[in-house]
Design an enzyme around this catalytic site. Structure first.
Site, PDB file in Angstrom:
ATOM      1  N   GLU A 388     -43.012 -32.655  16.400  1.00  0.00           N
ATOM      2  CA  GLU A 388     -43.562 -31.339  16.078  1.00  0.00           C
ATOM      3  C   GLU A 388     -42.995 -30.885  14.738  1.00  0.00           C
ATOM      4  OE1 GLU A 388     -41.711 -29.376  19.531  1.00  0.00           O
ATOM      5  OE2 GLU A 388     -40.848 -27.972  18.104  1.00  0.00           O
ATOM      6  N   HIS A 473     -35.537 -29.958  26.402  1.00  0.00           N
ATOM      7  CA  HIS A 473     -36.448 -30.465  27.446  1.00  0.00           C
ATOM      8  C   HIS A 473     -35.715 -31.240  28.539  1.00  0.00           C
ATOM      9  CE1 HIS A 473     -39.721 -30.696  24.017  1.00  0.00           C
ATOM     10  NE2 HIS A 473     -39.434 -29.445  24.357  1.00  0.00           N
ATOM     11  N   ASN A 511     -44.075 -32.118  24.716  1.00  0.00           N
ATOM     12  CA  ASN A 511     -43.421 -30.931  25.258  1.00  0.00           C
ATOM     13  C   ASN A 511     -43.851 -30.758  26.713  1.00  0.00           C
ATOM     14  OD1 ASN A 511     -44.567 -30.878  22.491  1.00  0.00           O
ATOM     15  ND2 ASN A 511     -42.960 -29.393  22.207  1.00  0.00           N
TER      16      ASN A 511
HETATM   17  P1  FAE Z   1     -37.101 -23.135  33.755  1.00  0.00           P
HETATM   18  O1  FAE Z   1     -38.204 -22.633  32.917  1.00  0.00           O
HETATM   19  O2  FAE Z   1     -35.859 -23.587  33.090  1.00  0.00           O
HETATM   20  O3  FAE Z   1     -36.755 -21.978  34.802  1.00  0.00           O
HETATM   21  C1  FAE Z   1     -35.660 -22.029  35.668  1.00  0.00           C
HETATM   22  C2  FAE Z   1     -35.263 -20.606  35.995  1.00  0.00           C
HETATM   23  O4  FAE Z   1     -34.361 -20.601  37.105  1.00  0.00           O
HETATM   24  C3  FAE Z   1     -34.541 -19.874  34.866  1.00  0.00           C
HETATM   25  O5  FAE Z   1     -35.150 -18.634  34.660  1.00  0.00           O
HETATM   26  C4  FAE Z   1     -33.107 -19.734  35.375  1.00  0.00           C
HETATM   27  O6  FAE Z   1     -32.456 -18.564  34.911  1.00  0.00           O
HETATM   28  C5  FAE Z   1     -33.313 -19.691  36.879  1.00  0.00           C
HETATM   29  N1  FAE Z   1     -32.157 -20.159  37.639  1.00  0.00           N
HETATM   30  C6  FAE Z   1     -31.421 -21.253  37.428  1.00  0.00           C
HETATM   31  N2  FAE Z   1     -30.471 -21.425  38.363  1.00  0.00           N
HETATM   32  C7  FAE Z   1     -30.624 -20.328  39.215  1.00  0.00           C
HETATM   33  C8  FAE Z   1     -29.931 -19.911  40.389  1.00  0.00           C
HETATM   34  N3  FAE Z   1     -28.923 -20.640  40.888  1.00  0.00           N
HETATM   35  N4  FAE Z   1     -30.321 -18.767  40.972  1.00  0.00           N
HETATM   36  C9  FAE Z   1     -31.362 -18.047  40.467  1.00  0.00           C
HETATM   37  N5  FAE Z   1     -32.032 -18.405  39.362  1.00  0.00           N
HETATM   38  C10 FAE Z   1     -31.681 -19.544  38.745  1.00  0.00           C
HETATM   39  O7  FAE Z   1     -37.568 -24.317  34.714  1.00  0.00           O
HETATM   40  N6  FAE Z   1     -41.582 -26.805  26.367  1.00  0.00           N
HETATM   41  C11 FAE Z   1     -42.860 -26.954  25.971  1.00  0.00           C
HETATM   42  O8  FAE Z   1     -43.685 -27.492  26.709  1.00  0.00           O
HETATM   43  N7  FAE Z   1     -43.259 -26.469  24.749  1.00  0.00           N
HETATM   44  C12 FAE Z   1     -42.388 -25.887  23.879  1.00  0.00           C
HETATM   45  O9  FAE Z   1     -42.781 -25.452  22.795  1.00  0.00           O
HETATM   46  C13 FAE Z   1     -41.028 -25.767  24.269  1.00  0.00           C
HETATM   47  N8  FAE Z   1     -40.101 -25.225  23.434  1.00  0.00           N
HETATM   48  C14 FAE Z   1     -38.828 -24.984  23.905  1.00  0.00           C
HETATM   49  C15 FAE Z   1     -37.934 -24.289  23.094  1.00  0.00           C
HETATM   50  C16 FAE Z   1     -36.686 -23.926  23.607  1.00  0.00           C
HETATM   51  C17 FAE Z   1     -35.712 -23.180  22.733  1.00  0.00           C
HETATM   52  C18 FAE Z   1     -36.337 -24.265  24.942  1.00  0.00           C
HETATM   53  C19 FAE Z   1     -35.011 -23.874  25.524  1.00  0.00           C
HETATM   54  C20 FAE Z   1     -37.226 -24.964  25.734  1.00  0.00           C
HETATM   55  C21 FAE Z   1     -38.465 -25.339  25.231  1.00  0.00           C
HETATM   56  N9  FAE Z   1     -39.397 -26.009  26.007  1.00  0.00           N
HETATM   57  C22 FAE Z   1     -40.676 -26.214  25.570  1.00  0.00           C
HETATM   58  C23 FAE Z   1     -39.040 -26.505  27.360  1.00  0.00           C
HETATM   59  C24 FAE Z   1     -39.620 -25.661  28.486  1.00  0.00           C
HETATM   60  O10 FAE Z   1     -39.373 -24.296  28.273  1.00  0.00           O
HETATM   61  C25 FAE Z   1     -38.994 -26.152  29.794  1.00  0.00           C
HETATM   62  O11 FAE Z   1     -39.363 -27.495  29.963  1.00  0.00           O
HETATM   63  C26 FAE Z   1     -39.459 -25.341  30.988  1.00  0.00           C
HETATM   64  O12 FAE Z   1     -39.117 -23.983  30.856  1.00  0.00           O
HETATM   65  C27 FAE Z   1     -38.857 -25.888  32.274  1.00  0.00           C
HETATM   66  O13 FAE Z   1     -39.497 -25.259  33.363  1.00  0.00           O
HETATM   67  P2  FAE Z   1     -38.854 -25.241  34.803  1.00  0.00           P
HETATM   68  O14 FAE Z   1     -39.836 -24.667  35.738  1.00  0.00           O
HETATM   69  O15 FAE Z   1     -38.324 -26.604  35.086  1.00  0.00           O
END
Ligand code: FAE
Length: 532
Positions: A388, A473, A511
């Site tokens: 990207e 990721h 992504n």
């Molecule tokens: P996630 O979105 O991480 O959600 C997990 C949630 O659970 C969070 O809100 C936590 O606070 C919460 N949590 C964790 N432990 C606990 C607990 N013990 N009790 C209560 N709550 C808890 O999970 N992906 C793309 O496809 N495109 C992009 O452009 C992209 N850019 C990114 C840029 C950055 C800076 C970052 C950090 C990530 C990026 N990603 C991107 C990755 C993407 O956001 C990530 O793969 C997903 O958010 C993961 O989704 P999940 O449902 O696995």
């Protein structure tokens, strides 16, 4: 009731809760019981969790969502909900005294990071021995902080990483559904060619072209119409106001604008924020009992409680869900959990790098924080890189072209439980990142050669050109078909499910959030049909 009407109802409830400073959001009354019982609990509020909560709520299942971060819906003293990247404040990071941005330096100067007060900020950088993991904290998880790039993986690679999933069904039904629900849109090509916002991307495209590499437009959940209006000066700036990674005040369709209000609007989903699930156990009758810790925004523990449920969905992300399951197994609470728990973790081949442009090749002071173009070398079997073209929204000309290369390697790490600290530990060696660096280097060496340019060595705190000591990721730990069955049901126990990025074995080649969402849609449909 239509989904859009439910979403409006939910949005109203979220706004009302924010205005009152509540940590529980619901369209129904809250339970005052000592140990409340709910039919279903969803841990987390990221992609997997939000999708699951909406479908449970729509099916009439009373559901409680528990999220450790806050609801990001209230403006601070500056009138904004989120800080920008140039002047980050306490809202930027999860309990830190200094920000920890991915770009550590410019010209080796620490111009990027700032001292901040510890607070329940929106971005966390989890530190492990040889790898850091960035995650979002708050209602919406990673959707709050990410770059919004919404990429459906190539079908042949999807089939390779998840061979037991019916790809035909995914590409016909669940990927389109996820894209629609997330509000994915594409940049207007004519506008792209003449706008200021993507001057940096056009420059990188020209440089890639000289080396014979093609580029692909990348869809996004950021509203490109809003971006056009930002550039025209008609609306407040967000993507053009150096906003990304610490949240976007406008324009972005994060989960708290899409799935989550729709879930709350069903009337069956209650959201409790600033509530961390510490552990869970199972009682003799099969009921799951969760121990939760409620904190305030300054990190003070306000109470420890329990909540019981029949169906438990883990959506706490790759590290979060795996830690909870490992703790349950290693403390003897759920001893029958799979021996493969924690395995097949990977950083999706993330490698960040910068190129030094010639003085006449400026990238522009105006740079959209939301990428819209990628260098696409995925068809190359030796170096299948998808890079990207990332902005450097510093507000100054840096003569740097920045990239987040997503490489494909078979290197995998492991998440383990450390009894001494009662927390997860990531087993990943920096050397495991070398094959990914080699792939990225093969592509960008050619681009540099064709353009007479070189790598930037000043961006990552030391003199390295390739940064792979962090990932955006994190994937794997509870791999589909191994730790769970083919629909996310955790093996060894009934009514226990995983619904997030931990299901995917370490790589998606692009992504990952569209894949996480589409898989969650697929799995919950089956679970609702068979387990309720
Ligand atoms: P996630 O979105 O991480 O959600 C997990 C949630 O659970 C969070 O809100 C936590 O606070 C919460 N949590 C964790 N432990 C606990 C607990 N013990 N009790 C209560 N709550 C808890 O999970 N992906 C793309 O496809 N495109 C992009 O452009 C992209 N850019 C990114 C840029 C950055 C800076 C970052 C950090 C990530 C990026 N990603 C991107 C990755 C993407 O956001 C990530 O793969 C997903 O958010 C993961 O989704 P999940 O449902 O696995």
């Amino acid at each position: 009731m239509s989904l859009s009407r439910r979403r409006m109802l939910g949005l109203t409830a979220l706004q009302a809760a924010a205005a009152l400073g509540l940590t529980t959001v619901s369209t129904r009354g809250a339970s005052a019981a000592e140990r409340p019982y709910v039919p279903a609990v969803v841990i987390g509020s990221g992609y997997g969790a939000a999708t699951t909560a909406l479908r449970l709520g729509s099916a009439g299942v009373p559901t409680l969502m528990l999220e450790m971060g806050r609801l990001w819906d209230t403006a601070g003293a500056d009138g904004k909900i989120f800080p920008d990247m140039i002047q980050p404040d306490h809202r930027s990071m999860w309990f830190r005294t200094r920000t920890e941005a991915p770009l550590a330096s410019i010209l080796w100067l620490d111009l990027v990071n700032r001292d901040i007060k510890p607070y329940a900020g929106v971005l966390d950088r989890m530190h492990f021995d040889e790898m850091d993991v960035y995650v979002g904290r708050g209602v919406g998880g990673g959707s709050l902080v990410n770059g919004g790039m919404a990429v459906t993986p190539e079908r042949d690679y999807f089939e390779e990483i998840l061979p037991r999933v019916d790809a035909e069904q995914m590409y016909r039904r669940y990927f389109p559904l996820a894209n629609r629900m997330l509000g994915v849109n594409s940049v207007d090509r004519d506008w792209f060619e003449q706008c200021d916002s993507y001057g940096y991307a056009r420059l990188s495209r020209a440089h890639a072209d000289r080396a014979g590499f093609g580029t692909t437009f990348v869809p996004n959940v950021y509203d490109f119409d809003y971006l056009q209006r930002e550039e025209a000066g008609e609306v407040p700036k967000s993507a053009l106001g150096s906003e990304v990674i610490y949240g976007n005040n406008y324009g972005k369709r994060s989960l708290d604008k899409s799935y989550i209000p729709a879930a709350i609007g069903t009337g069956n989903v209650t959201l409790q924020t600033l509530t961390r699930v510490r552990s869970f156990r199972q009682e003799a009758d099969g009921t799951y009992v969760l121990t939760t810790e409620r904190i305030d925004e300054l990190g003070e523990v306000r109470g420890v409680g329990e909540v019981a449920c029949k169906h438990l969905f883990l959506g706490a992300g790759s590290l979060g869900s795996t830690e909870l399951l490992l703790r349950a197994r290693e403390t003897g609470a759920l001893p029958e959990l799979s021996g493969e728990l924690g395995e097949q973790w990977g950083p999706n081949g993330n490698v960040m790098l910068g190129r030094a442009n010639h003085p006449w090749d400026t990238t522009g002071l105006v740079q959209s924080g939301m990428p819209a173009l990628g260098i696409d070398n995925r068809a190359d079997p030796v170096n299948p890189v998808f890079a990207e073209i990332a902005p450097v929204p510093a507000g100054i000309e840096t003569w740097a072209s920045l990239y987040l290369a997503i490489t494909r390697t078979r290197e995998r790490g492991r998440i383990e439980y450390d009894a001494a600290t009662d927390s997860a530990r990531l087993r990943w060696q920096e050397s495991q990142g070398q094959p990914g660096i080699d792939q990225a280097k093969a592509v960008f060496d050619l681009i540099n050669r064709a353009n007479g340019t070189s790598y930037r060595h000043d961006l990552f705190g030391d003199t390295r050109a390739f940064e792979n000591r962090f990932t955006y990721h994190p994937l794997g730990g509870n791999v589909l078909g191994r730790v769970t069955d083919d629909f996310g049901r955790v093996r060894g126990y009934s009514n226990l499910y995983v619904t997030d990025g931990s299901l995917i074995p370490g790589s998606t080649g692009v992504n990952p959030f569209v894949t996480i969402t589409a898989l969650a849609e697929r799995n919950i449909e089956r679970v609702l049909a068979e387990d309720f």
